[in-house]
Design an enzyme around this catalytic site. Structure first.
Site, short mmCIF file in Angstrom:
data_model
loop_
_atom_site.label_atom_id
_atom_site.label_comp_id
_atom_site.label_asym_id
_atom_site.label_seq_id
_atom_site.Cartn_x
_atom_site.Cartn_y
_atom_site.Cartn_z
N LYS A 155 -7.36 -1.74 -9.74
CA LYS A 155 -8.05 -2.45 -8.65
C LYS A 155 -9.30 -1.68 -8.26
CE LYS A 155 -7.12 -3.94 -3.87
NZ LYS A 155 -7.73 -2.93 -3.01
N SER A 199 0.82 -1.22 0.00
CA SER A 199 0.00 0.00 0.00
C SER A 199 0.85 1.27 0.00
CB SER A 199 -0.89 0.00 1.25
OG SER A 199 -1.50 1.24 1.42
N THR A 207 -5.41 1.79 -7.25
CA THR A 207 -6.71 1.58 -6.58
C THR A 207 -7.51 2.87 -6.69
OG1 THR A 207 -5.65 0.06 -5.03
CG2 THR A 207 -7.80 0.93 -4.40
N TYR A 216 -2.44 5.39 -5.10
CA TYR A 216 -3.73 6.12 -5.11
C TYR A 216 -3.56 7.35 -5.98
CZ TYR A 216 -5.62 3.40 -1.18
OH TYR A 216 -6.11 2.40 -0.38
N HIS A 263 -13.03 -3.03 -2.40
CA HIS A 263 -12.19 -2.56 -1.30
C HIS A 263 -12.53 -3.28 0.01
CE1 HIS A 263 -9.23 0.88 -1.07
NE2 HIS A 263 -9.20 0.43 0.17
C1 LIG Z 1 -7.51 -2.57 7.09
C2 LIG Z 1 -7.52 -2.52 5.59
C3 LIG Z 1 -6.70 -1.61 4.93
C4 LIG Z 1 -6.72 -1.57 3.52
N1 LIG Z 1 -5.87 -0.70 2.89
C5 LIG Z 1 -5.81 -0.72 1.52
C6 LIG Z 1 -4.88 0.09 0.85
O1 LIG Z 1 -4.10 0.81 1.47
N2 LIG Z 1 -4.86 0.02 -0.51
C7 LIG Z 1 -5.69 -0.78 -1.23
O2 LIG Z 1 -5.63 -0.82 -2.45
N3 LIG Z 1 -6.59 -1.55 -0.60
C8 LIG Z 1 -6.67 -1.56 0.76
N4 LIG Z 1 -7.55 -2.38 1.39
C9 LIG Z 1 -8.40 -3.28 0.59
C10 LIG Z 1 -7.70 -4.60 0.33
O3 LIG Z 1 -6.60 -4.46 -0.54
C11 LIG Z 1 -8.65 -5.62 -0.31
O4 LIG Z 1 -9.28 -5.05 -1.43
C12 LIG Z 1 -9.72 -6.13 0.65
O5 LIG Z 1 -9.23 -6.20 1.98
C13 LIG Z 1 -10.20 -7.50 0.20
O6 LIG Z 1 -11.17 -8.01 1.03
P1 LIG Z 1 -10.84 -9.06 2.22
O7 LIG Z 1 -10.27 -8.27 3.34
O8 LIG Z 1 -12.18 -9.62 2.53
O9 LIG Z 1 -9.86 -10.08 1.67
C14 LIG Z 1 -7.57 -2.44 2.79
C15 LIG Z 1 -8.39 -3.34 3.47
C16 LIG Z 1 -8.37 -3.40 4.86
C17 LIG Z 1 -9.24 -4.41 5.56
#
Ligand SMILES: Cc1cc2nc3c(=O)[nH]c(=O)nc-3n(C[C@H](O)[C@H](O)[C@H](O)COP(=O)(O)O)c2cc1C
Length: 390
Positions: A255, A109, A157, A131, A279
């Site tokens: 994404k 990230s 993303t 981002y 997300h």
């Molecule tokens: C705590 C947290 C932080 C996240 N931070 C980012 C991020 O910084 N960048 C991003 O592209 N997606 C982020 N995501 C989304 C994840 O990349 C992913 O799309 C998502 O967690 C998938 O679902 P799952 O947790 O059920 O596997 C985040 C998700 C969570 C739970």
């Protein structure tokens, strides 16, 4: 603490994470938004899909390997980029080491707590996640830094809409850990001595800064400083997407795509991969589970770009369901975070092992010798399950 910290499922890892992490940190990882409808649907939709297993003639050996964005994966799982501040002192470096030891790639990230250079050194199969924040020059600078660090692919993303209110309430996250913030968080941190000790023995507390958002020659901004800049940036156009693709000039994943029309535009913009993602349900609540939207997207663009899915994957059989419905691989967000919180690098490795063995046993049961052979006939899809968006 239990002598044997191995866990048999991601659900057990999550329970351990809950008992080990301070309440606010655990709740930041649960995340979600508004009613939590999308977050719940991501999970429950996998449970609505079924299998029809065989009893004989199953393959004795199963092939799990594949590639995503030119990187070989020993099984079809990529660690999704997540900001994991404060979960564990080694943070993204521990995740990268675990992914490398299990032969898979990981997204990093923009809002991670570790610099991209350190993370790529631990796992060369690190995709940097971008981002749309700041000026084109600043965004190009972040891509250049990731390229210089050795990242073989870029993930942009673009689905974040800053809808973060939750009916169950959000945790207190300080701008920085000054004395006032430390006093406020002290009761919950003291209630989790194992977690607190893991930090205290490093001689540091979570810095709450985002080093990959630093301007050249400047110190890393705070999480909220960088978040504020991102909020004030006008949303990108499809021209901006095409600009990002051509500026990166290498494997590029968009994404957050959930609609068929957006998937086609991503192809036109030159993306080499898309992730069908909402997300993790942290964004616009009411978006359907990604597994419901996947087949229509894969049918429309699966022969032109690599289609991966993320959202709700917690077991190997979920991975098989996603591949059967058109994904090339999946990305996992919370599952490795629960492993990291439960047992550091070994906990992330444990999660990856749970997923890999679950994929293997599911392939055996349904009689498929390779992940490449999976098709829609391998899953039982109930009437009314699917959604075609756009
Ligand atoms: C705590 C947290 C932080 C996240 N931070 C980012 C991020 O910084 N960048 C991003 O592209 N997606 C982020 N995501 C989304 C994840 O990349 C992913 O799309 C998502 O967690 C998938 O679902 P799952 O947790 O059920 O596997 C985040 C998700 C969570 C739970």
């Amino acid at each position: 603490m239990a002598a044997n910290r191995w866990f048999e499922s991601v659900a057990v890892a999550q329970r351990r994470a809950k008992s080990r992490l301070p309440r606010s940190v655990y709740s930041a990882l649960v995340a979600g938004s508004e009613r939590g409808t999308t977050m719940d649907d991501n999970l429950h939709a996998f449970g609505e899909l079924g299998f029809a297993p065989h009893v004989a003639d199953q393959p004795a050996r199963r092939e799990l390997a594949t590639t995503v964005m030119g990187q070989s994966l020993s099984f079809p799982v990529v660690v999704s980029p997540t900001g994991v501040q404060a979960v564990h002192p080694d943070g993204e470096v521990a995740v990268a080491r675990a992914a490398a030891s299990r032969g898979v790639a990981a997204g990093l990230s923009s809002f991670s707590s570790k610099p991209v250079e350190e993370v790529v050194a631990a796992n060369p199969k690190t995709f940097f996640q971008l981002y749309w924040s700041g000026t084109r020059d600043e965004i190009a600078g972040r891509m250049e830094r990731a390229r210089a660090a050795g990242c073989p692919g870029m993930i942009a993303t673009l689905d974040w809409s800053f809808a973060t209110a939750r009916d169950w309430g959000s945790p207190f996250v300080p701008e920085r850990l000054d004395v006032r913030a430390a006093l406020r968080l002290a009761p919950e941190a003291l209630a989790r001595p194992g977690w607190l000790w893991s930090w205290l023995r490093t001689g540091a507390l979570p810095a709450l800064t985002v080093p990959n958002m630093a301007r050249p020659g400047e110190p890393p901004p705070s999480f909220f400083g960088a978040y504020g800049e991102w909020m004030q940036t006008s949303p990108p156009t499809w021209d901006d997407v095409a600009w990002m693709v051509s500026t990166w000039h290498g494997p590029f994943m968009l994404k957050g795509v959930i609609r068929v029309d957006d998937a086609k535009r991503a192809v036109d913009a030159g993306a080499s991969a898309i992730s069908v993602s909402n997300h993790g349900g942290n964004n616009l609540d009411g978006t359907p589970a990604t597994i419901r939207a996947l087949p229509a997207v894969a049918r429309a663009v699966g022969d032109q770009v690599e289609v991966v899915l993320d959202g709700g994957v917690r077991r190997g059989s979920d991975v098989v369901k996603a591949l059967a419905l058109g994904a090339r691989a999946v990305m996992v967000g919370r599952a490795p975070l629960w492993g990291l919180a439960a047992n550091g690098q070994a906990g992330v490795e444990n999660v990856l092992d749970v997923l890999r063995s679950g994929i293997d046993s599911t392939l055996r049961a349904i009689g498929r010798p390779s992940v490449q052979d999976l098709c829609s006939e391998d899953v039982v899809v109930p009437a009314g399950f699917l959604r075609q968006l756009g």
